[in-house]
Design a protein around this motif. Structure first.
Motif, mmCIF file in Angstrom:
data_model
loop_
_atom_site.group_PDB
_atom_site.id
_atom_site.type_symbol
_atom_site.label_atom_id
_atom_site.label_comp_id
_atom_site.label_asym_id
_atom_site.label_seq_id
_atom_site.Cartn_x
_atom_site.Cartn_y
_atom_site.Cartn_z
ATOM 1 N N THR A 28 -8.280 -5.578 -19.424
ATOM 2 C CA THR A 28 -7.121 -5.797 -18.556
ATOM 3 C C THR A 28 -7.589 -6.569 -17.326
ATOM 4 N N SER A 29 -6.738 -6.643 -16.312
ATOM 5 C CA SER A 29 -7.099 -7.404 -15.116
ATOM 6 C C SER A 29 -7.442 -6.469 -13.961
ATOM 7 N N GLN A 30 -8.216 -6.998 -13.026
ATOM 8 C CA GLN A 30 -8.592 -6.216 -11.850
ATOM 9 C C GLN A 30 -7.380 -5.806 -11.026
ATOM 10 N N PRO A 31 -6.408 -6.705 -10.761
ATOM 11 C CA PRO A 31 -5.217 -6.294 -9.997
ATOM 12 C C PRO A 31 -4.430 -5.181 -10.694
ATOM 13 N N ALA A 32 -4.384 -5.206 -12.031
ATOM 14 C CA ALA A 32 -3.648 -4.169 -12.762
ATOM 15 C C ALA A 32 -4.276 -2.803 -12.545
ATOM 16 N N ILE A 33 -5.600 -2.748 -12.578
ATOM 17 C CA ILE A 33 -6.294 -1.477 -12.350
ATOM 18 C C ILE A 33 -6.067 -0.993 -10.934
ATOM 19 N N SER A 34 -6.219 -1.897 -9.964
ATOM 20 C CA SER A 34 -6.039 -1.541 -8.560
ATOM 21 C C SER A 34 -4.633 -1.009 -8.292
ATOM 22 N N LYS A 35 -3.642 -1.660 -8.873
ATOM 23 C CA LYS A 35 -2.249 -1.255 -8.660
ATOM 24 C C LYS A 35 -1.987 0.131 -9.238
ATOM 25 N N GLN A 36 -2.474 0.397 -10.463
ATOM 26 C CA GLN A 36 -2.220 1.683 -11.108
ATOM 27 C C GLN A 36 -2.929 2.824 -10.388
ATOM 28 N N ILE A 37 -4.120 2.567 -9.881
ATOM 29 C CA ILE A 37 -4.825 3.608 -9.124
ATOM 30 C C ILE A 37 -4.076 3.919 -7.826
ATOM 31 N N GLN A 38 -3.573 2.887 -7.167
ATOM 32 C CA GLN A 38 -2.814 3.106 -5.931
ATOM 33 C C GLN A 38 -1.520 3.864 -6.204
ATOM 34 N N LEU A 39 -0.857 3.573 -7.323
ATOM 35 C CA LEU A 39 0.350 4.319 -7.696
ATOM 36 C C LEU A 39 0.019 5.786 -7.927
ATOM 37 N N LEU A 40 -1.111 6.052 -8.559
ATOM 38 C CA LEU A 40 -1.534 7.431 -8.795
ATOM 39 C C LEU A 40 -1.841 8.136 -7.481
ATOM 40 N N GLU A 41 -2.524 7.446 -6.573
ATOM 41 C CA GLU A 41 -2.819 8.027 -5.265
ATOM 42 C C GLU A 41 -1.529 8.346 -4.512
ATOM 43 N N ASN A 42 -0.554 7.441 -4.580
ATOM 44 C CA ASN A 42 0.733 7.682 -3.907
ATOM 45 C C ASN A 42 1.430 8.905 -4.484
ATOM 46 N N GLU A 43 1.377 9.050 -5.811
ATOM 47 C CA GLU A 43 2.040 10.182 -6.442
ATOM 48 C C GLU A 43 1.367 11.507 -6.074
ATOM 49 N N LEU A 44 0.040 11.484 -6.010
ATOM 50 C CA LEU A 44 -0.694 12.712 -5.698
ATOM 51 C C LEU A 44 -0.732 13.000 -4.199
ATOM 52 N N GLY A 45 -0.557 11.967 -3.396
ATOM 53 C CA GLY A 45 -0.537 12.153 -1.951
ATOM 54 C C GLY A 45 -1.907 12.255 -1.312
ATOM 55 N N VAL A 46 -2.947 11.814 -2.030
ATOM 56 C CA VAL A 46 -4.305 11.829 -1.469
ATOM 57 C C VAL A 46 -5.006 10.532 -1.853
ATOM 58 N N ASP A 47 -6.016 10.172 -1.066
ATOM 59 C CA ASP A 47 -6.841 9.018 -1.405
ATOM 60 C C ASP A 47 -7.950 9.463 -2.349
ATOM 61 N N ILE A 48 -8.031 8.792 -3.480
ATOM 62 C CA ILE A 48 -9.108 9.083 -4.426
ATOM 63 C C ILE A 48 -10.353 8.304 -4.050
ATOM 64 N N PHE A 49 -10.146 7.092 -3.545
ATOM 65 C CA PHE A 49 -11.264 6.238 -3.143
ATOM 66 C C PHE A 49 -11.140 5.864 -1.671
ATOM 67 N N LEU A 50 -12.294 5.688 -1.015
ATOM 68 C CA LEU A 50 -12.332 5.063 0.306
ATOM 69 C C LEU A 50 -12.510 3.566 0.110
ATOM 70 N N ARG A 51 -11.830 2.788 0.943
ATOM 71 C CA ARG A 51 -11.854 1.331 0.772
ATOM 72 C C ARG A 51 -12.256 0.639 2.063
ATOM 73 N N ASN A 52 -12.910 -0.490 1.895
ATOM 74 C CA ASN A 52 -13.195 -1.387 3.003
ATOM 75 C C ASN A 52 -12.467 -2.674 2.682
ATOM 76 N N GLY A 53 -11.267 -2.818 3.222
ATOM 77 C CA GLY A 53 -10.392 -3.906 2.818
ATOM 78 C C GLY A 53 -9.898 -3.615 1.407
ATOM 79 N N LYS A 54 -10.137 -4.551 0.495
ATOM 80 C CA LYS A 54 -9.740 -4.345 -0.896
ATOM 81 C C LYS A 54 -10.886 -3.777 -1.738
ATOM 82 N N ARG A 55 -12.021 -3.616 -1.117
ATOM 83 C CA ARG A 55 -13.210 -3.190 -1.863
ATOM 84 C C ARG A 55 -13.358 -1.664 -1.802
ATOM 85 N N ILE A 56 -13.521 -1.050 -2.973
ATOM 86 C CA ILE A 56 -13.753 0.388 -3.052
ATOM 87 C C ILE A 56 -15.217 0.656 -2.739
ATOM 88 N N ILE A 57 -15.468 1.582 -1.827
ATOM 89 C CA ILE A 57 -16.850 1.833 -1.411
ATOM 90 C C ILE A 57 -17.315 3.261 -1.694
#
Length: 321
Positions: A28-57
């Motif tokens: 799949t594509s990188q934007p597709a993965i990023s979008k789905q993870i963010q949707l999951l985080e929004n649904e759960l109400g917590v951050d799964i990853f810490l980010r520096n800009g668009k980069r997961i750290i």
């Protein structure tokens, strides 16, 4: 919440938070993965990853727990499919075996021949690596069983089944002085350069322990993960080889001689590792029993279920060397 989101999440974690590699693995594509993870985080109400800009750290503390749960959910979903296939087509599927070179080259061929004759529609996949690597393949769900001697029992996520014990021989060129000794000793071995297995492979720990217990320092000049490589360099005269007995074949290894060394080293045990959480299909039980006949389905299921009525491990076949 969708299973696809959980797959994207877990693969991102497996790829050390590299979205490009995760996208390539999942086709799949990188934007597709990023979008789905963010949707999951929004649904759960917590951050799964810490980010520096668009980069997961980094993975957050709640993210660690979420990923662990998501991994278990994906495994359970896969188990549901396996159960369904078991009852719709019990002789069709895939068996992925993770193992070391020595097992793949010397122990497995007759078993695989027998298995493929019985289950011609089952696709067999062999994955080779170090004992740690192959054990990790099973814990991650990328392989069904692991077969190795070293390290496999260190993985708590695996049920380990003892298969057989084996020992070692010393291989030399046909006119080597060691062939004139009535009974081989560790002291005699230390007089010559030694070629043997890498520290992580094929019972090397037993070799190290034997020399250390006698206060001896072996002159190991070359190590390898492959028995055939060890034999090749012994043939070239670079040293003597310490090898698994099963790896010496008199008909094939005509340029080498074998000296029994089983009295010098403690025997090693080859084990099968299977995940505590995976559903085991019928043909996998059959493969295990073909490889080690004392491991029948009942004994394996007892071990998997952790039965208190029969806590004893199956007996090891000490005659198979």
């Amino acid at each position: 919440m969708k299973l696809q989101q959980l797959r994207y999440l877990c693969e991102t974690a497996n790829q050390n938070m590299n979205l490009s590699r995760a996208a390539a693995k999942l086709h799949t594509s990188q934007p597709a993965i990023s979008k789905q993870i963010q949707l999951l985080e929004n649904e759960l109400g917590v951050d799964i990853f810490l980010r520096n800009g668009k980069r997961i750290i980094q993975i957050t503390p709640p993210g660690q727990l979420i990923i662990k749960t998501a991994t278990r959910m994906l495994r359970d979903a896969d188990n549901l499919k396996k159960i369904a296939r078991e009852f719709t087509n019990e002789a069709d599927g895939t068996l992925t075996i993770a193992t070391t070179h020595t097992q793949a080259r010397y122990s497995l061929p007759p078993v695989i021949k027998l298995f493929t004759a019985r289950y011609p529609k089952v696709k067999l996949i062999l994955r080779q690596g170090s004992p740690v690597q192959i054990s990790t393949l099973v814990t991650s769900g990328e392989a069904d069983i692991a077969i190795a001697t070293e390290a496999i029992e260190q993985f708590n996520e695996l049920i380990t089944l003892p298969c057989y014990q084996w020992n070692r021989c010393v291989i030399v060129t046909p006119k080597h002085p060691l062939l004139k000794i009535k009974k081989l000793t560790l002291e005699a071995i230390t007089r010559y350069p030694i070629i043997t297995y890498d520290d992580a492979f094929t019972g090397r720990s037993k070799i190290n322990q034997a020399f250390a217990s006698h206060g001896l320092e072996p002159n190991v000049v070359l190590t390898a993960i492959d028995s055939d490589v060890i034999k090749t360099y012994v043939e070239l005269g670079l040293g003597i080889g310490i090898l698994a007995n099963m790896a010496y074949e008199a008909k094939r290894d005509k340029n080498l001689k074998s000296i029994d060394a089983s009295h010098l080293f403690e025997p090693s045990t080859t084990r099968i590792g299977i995940s505590r959480n995976n559903y085991i299909r019928g043909y996998i039980f059959d493969f295990i029993e073909m490889f080690s006949p004392h491991l029948n389905r009942a004994s394996i299921q007892t071990k998997l279920e952790g039965s208190k009525n029969n806590p004893t491990e199956p007996q090891i076949d000490s005659q198979r060397i």
